[in-house]
Design an enzyme around this catalytic site. Structure first.
Site, mmCIF file in Angstrom:
data_model
loop_
_atom_site.group_PDB
_atom_site.id
_atom_site.type_symbol
_atom_site.label_atom_id
_atom_site.label_comp_id
_atom_site.label_asym_id
_atom_site.label_seq_id
_atom_site.Cartn_x
_atom_site.Cartn_y
_atom_site.Cartn_z
ATOM 1 N N LYS A 267 0.831 -1.429 0.159
ATOM 2 C CA LYS A 267 -0.002 0.190 -0.012
ATOM 3 C C LYS A 267 0.619 0.976 0.062
ATOM 4 O O LYS A 267 2.204 1.393 0.119
ATOM 5 C CB LYS A 267 -0.737 -0.119 0.957
ATOM 6 C CG LYS A 267 -0.133 -0.106 2.786
ATOM 7 C CD LYS A 267 -1.279 0.586 3.924
ATOM 8 C CE LYS A 267 -0.378 0.332 5.319
ATOM 9 N NZ LYS A 267 -1.728 0.493 5.809
ATOM 10 N N TYR B 66 14.660 29.695 7.670
ATOM 11 C CA TYR B 66 14.100 30.945 7.906
ATOM 12 C C TYR B 66 13.776 30.903 9.120
ATOM 13 O O TYR B 66 14.480 30.141 10.547
ATOM 14 C CB TYR B 66 12.397 30.476 7.506
ATOM 15 C CG TYR B 66 12.085 30.078 6.673
ATOM 16 C CD1 TYR B 66 11.914 31.445 5.271
ATOM 17 C CD2 TYR B 66 11.927 29.715 5.043
ATOM 18 C CE1 TYR B 66 12.354 31.818 4.044
ATOM 19 C CE2 TYR B 66 11.717 29.426 4.171
ATOM 20 C CZ TYR B 66 11.828 30.506 3.291
ATOM 21 O OH TYR B 66 10.799 30.871 2.501
#
Length: 398
Positions: free
Chosen positions: A44, A280
């Site tokens: 999956k 940042y």
């Protein structure tokens, strides 16, 4: 990987190298752990980020006789694209109303049913398809997610499934459930769920269900609970060489090898003075004159922002740590005055053979689990396959 492919890989901004020989070896180890049961390789979420079709083919070549997906769309794509032997079963379990039941029936998938709405939809789809559906009834033995509740709900689901089977509209091929805490050794829910599973499967069989397989064991149960193996075991994260829980042991403790190595080419190396803000918010400033290396991967590629100022990276044989915030496309490491050339390899995680970090190291840095680290690596990062078979032979007989 061919010489040409290796040269191409070396020029990439970043790459997730997938060692399919390691995956095959893992499947063989897992089969040895559960010698009396068939093995389902769960592929999956694009094989936990590793690539569903190549990984499915490698797992089958190593002896997996079942494949598992969450969504029917994943299963349908596998059936259409993977070129698997006809006797490899594919099961999918995450359905919503109006799903592609008829397509799944026509593709000979095993579909999971947890309640009456789903049984009604699959029966109607079987009528339209003109062939019986392969249905596995899921019991909620205590996880509290998908699955049918014990008692009257289970009795009704079993009764109506048998009625539809009598009409030739379906075949009940499996009875199954899923553990909540198999990755927590000694948790009392494990014994409680096993008891409930035995009770619910016994009831169904007393009513006339004759399943091909009964299964509840996921990776941690496969590795540590032989009493939970029944007819089939579902191996997910362990197929990819990652331990389902650090409490249970490392991959090496179980004879497993991590399959994915994530690396990038340094985009820039530069000298900066002390006190220089990095990324940042300037959550990191250089403590003195140093060199910075720019790694061209970010949270858009699946690198967890929560690992800012913590994620480990191997550059020229030394562990470095993310300096400051991880941005969308890039992050910085403080190289401490070393000056690797632009293009030098920065390894975020791998098996650990070269001293590089592992997915578990990144999980610890981000406060998550290794499942998430590998699964979230995005499509901007090319998968480069090593030891891929050119043709898929039949899987070994059990």
């Amino acid at each position: 990987m061919s010489e040409t492919a290796a040269q191409w890989a070396a020029t990439l901004r970043a790459r997730a190298e997938i060692d399919l020989a390691a995956l095959e070896a893992n499947v063989r180890v897992l089969r040895e752990r559960a010698p009396g049961a068939a093995l389902m390789a769960v592929v999956k979420s694009d094989a936990y980020g590793h690539g569903a079709t190549p990984c499915a083919r490698a797992a089958v070549a190593a002896g997996a006789t079942w494949l598992g997906t969450a969504t029917p769309q994943e299963a349908l794509a596998l059936r259409a694209e993977a070129g698997l032997p006809d006797d490899v079963r594919i099961m999918c379990w995450l359905w919503t109303p109006g799903g592609p039941w008829r397509e799944a029936i026509e593709a000979d998938l095993d579909v999971s049913v947890s309640g009456m709405w789903a049984l009604e939809e699959v029966v109607e789809a079987a009528r339209r398809a003109g062939r019986p559906a392969r249905v596995q009834l899921k019991a909620d033995t205590g996880l509290g997610r998908n699955g049918c509740q014990p008692g009257d709900d289970w009795a009704e689901l079993v009764r109506e499934a048998l009625r539809a089977e009598g009409e030739g509209l379906l075949r009940v091929t499996g009875l199954w459930s899923h553990f909540a805490c198999a990755d927590e050794p000694g948790h009392p829910s494990i014994t409680a769920q096993l008891t409930r599973f035995r009770e619910m499967t016994a009831y169904a069989e007393e009513q006339g269900v004759r399943p091909e397989v009964r299964h509840i064991a996921n990776s941690p149960a496969l590795l540590t609970l032989p009493e939970a193996h029944f007819d089939l075991v579902r191996a997910g994260i362990a197929v990819y060489g990652i331990s389902p829980s650090p409490e249970l042991g490392t991959p090496a403790d179980f004879g497993l090898r991590p399959v994915m190595t994530l690396s990038a080419s340094l985009a820039l190396v530069k000298d900066v003075p002390g006190g220089h803000g990095v990324s940042y918010g300037h959550h990191y400033t250089t403590p003195g004159a140093t060199t910075l290396g720019l790694v061209p991967l970010g949270y858009a590629d699946g690198i967890p922002r929560h690992a800012s100022s913590a994620g480990p990276v191997l550059v020229e044989g030394k562990w470095r740590t993310v300096a400051g915030r991880i941005a969308m496309d890039q992050f910085v490491v403080d190289l401490g005055g070393d000056r690797p050339a632009p293009g030098a390899e920065a390894v975020l995680f791998g098996p650990g053979d070269r001293g590089e970090p592992t997915a578990e190291d990144w999980a610890q840095a981000a406060g998550t689990i290794a499942y998430e680290i590998v699964t979230r690596i995005g499509s901007r990062v090319p998968r480069v396959y090593r030891n891929e078979r050119q043709a898929l032979g039949r899987h070994p007989a059990r």
